[in-house]
Design an enzyme around this catalytic site. Structure first.
Site, PDB file in Angstrom:
ATOM      1  N   ASN A  76       0.803  -1.229   0.000  1.00 48.98           N
ATOM      2  CA  ASN A  76       0.000   0.000   0.000  1.00 48.98           C
ATOM      3  C   ASN A  76       0.831   1.272   0.000  1.00 48.98           C
ATOM      4  O   ASN A  76       0.329   2.349   0.332  1.00 48.98           O
ATOM      5  CB  ASN A  76      -0.950  -0.011   1.196  1.00 48.98           C
ATOM      6  CG  ASN A  76      -1.837  -1.239   1.228  1.00 48.98           C
ATOM      7  OD1 ASN A  76      -1.757  -2.039   2.147  1.00 48.98           O
ATOM      8  ND2 ASN A  76      -2.655  -1.437   0.194  1.00 48.98           N
ATOM      9  N   LEU A  83       1.103   7.062   0.267  1.00 45.59           N
ATOM     10  CA  LEU A  83       0.306   5.953   0.770  1.00 45.59           C
ATOM     11  C   LEU A  83      -1.052   5.839   0.094  1.00 45.59           C
ATOM     12  O   LEU A  83      -1.639   6.848  -0.309  1.00 45.59           O
ATOM     13  CB  LEU A  83       0.055   6.131   2.271  1.00 45.59           C
ATOM     14  CG  LEU A  83       1.156   5.722   3.240  1.00 45.59           C
ATOM     15  CD1 LEU A  83       0.804   6.237   4.624  1.00 45.59           C
ATOM     16  CD2 LEU A  83       1.334   4.227   3.268  1.00 45.59           C
ATOM     17  N   CYS A  84      -1.528   4.609   0.033  1.00 45.23           N
ATOM     18  CA  CYS A  84      -2.907   4.366  -0.385  1.00 45.23           C
ATOM     19  C   CYS A  84      -3.651   3.924   0.876  1.00 45.23           C
ATOM     20  O   CYS A  84      -3.638   2.761   1.256  1.00 45.23           O
ATOM     21  CB  CYS A  84      -2.967   3.273  -1.451  1.00 45.23           C
ATOM     22  SG  CYS A  84      -4.649   2.880  -1.986  1.00 45.23           S
ATOM     23  N   ILE A  85      -4.266   4.909   1.548  1.00 44.70           N
ATOM     24  CA  ILE A  85      -4.954   4.616   2.809  1.00 44.70           C
ATOM     25  C   ILE A  85      -6.181   5.519   2.912  1.00 44.70           C
ATOM     26  O   ILE A  85      -6.114   6.719   2.633  1.00 44.70           O
ATOM     27  CB  ILE A  85      -4.004   4.823   4.016  1.00 44.70           C
ATOM     28  CG1 ILE A  85      -4.665   4.376   5.313  1.00 44.70           C
ATOM     29  CG2 ILE A  85      -3.506   6.255   4.097  1.00 44.70           C
ATOM     30  CD1 ILE A  85      -3.711   4.339   6.496  1.00 44.70           C
TER      31      ILE A  85
END
Length: 224
Positions: A76, A83-85
């Site tokens: 992620n 970030l992919c959050i």
């Protein structure tokens, strides 16, 4: 308003052992962060992950941005370190991604909740929404190789530990009881072991006082 909120959050987080924070050029909207993994059960235990957070002028109504300055190999985390959050995504439901408003940023969130979510994400990767496909595939198909890769990432991260910074460990991060609390407990234990009469004197003394009171009362009655 944003400056005041961020200053309070900065002061609060500066007391925590699992994060090391400095302002970039004394700018409250630019934070240099060292995320420290203190969970001994984590693959990332002992790592010092350097990152940068940038806050918008209308914080907390819009989310901050977060970026690892030394990109890490993680499903992620993009190669750029971003970030992919969900918690860093703009407020509201997103039909395209399927994310609900509860998963995304809201003005009720704070820096601490973001950083805790990121630490949790390290060990609980979402391989179905990968930012790094290679890391996602490795974690799924060859977890032992992935673990070895993570161990290498942890060792690399230690190169970013500031020279005079003392790295905490799981053991040193555990709060020790306050000495004053221990002294208070001893005081009450000692008190319990002593006489029941907190004003001093023995039971026999009390009996003598009682007898004297009775004699005095009798003399008074006779005089009457």
């Amino acid at each position: 308003m944003a400056e005041r909120i961020l200053l309070n959050e900065f002061k609060s987080l500066s007391k925590e052992k699992w994060v090391n924070i400095e302002l970039q050029n004394e700018d409250i909207f630019q934070w240099n962060i060292g995320l420290i993994v203190l969970n001994p059960d984590s693959l990332y235990y002992g790592g010092y992950f350097k990152a940068r957070m940038t806050f918008p002028r209308n914080y907390p109504y819009s989310p901050p941005s977060f970026k690892f300055t030394r990109p890490i190999f993680h499903p992620n985390v993009y190669n750029t370190g971003e970030l992919c959050i969900s918690i860093l995504h703009a407020p509201g439901d997103d039909e395209m991604s399927g994310e609900s408003a509860a998963e995304r940023w809201s003005p009720a969130q704070r820096v601490e909740s973001v950083l805790i979510s990121i630490l949790s994400l390290l060990d609980d990767a979402e391989i179905n929404s990968a930012a790094n496909v290679s890391a996602s595939v490795m974690l799924r198909d060859d977890p032992e190789k992935y673990k070895e890769k993570v161990r290498n990432e942890v060792e690399k991260s230690k190169l970013d530990i500031p020279k005079e910074f003392v790295m905490p460990t799981h053991e040193t991060s555990i709060a020790k009881p306050d000495k004053s609390d221990i002294m208070d407990e001893d005081f009450w234990v000692d008190s319990d072991d002593g006489d029941d009469d907190i004003f001093g004197g023995s039971d026999s003394d009390m009996m003598e006082y009682s007898q004297e009171d009775n004699d005095s009362s009798t003399d008074t009655e006779e005089q009457l």
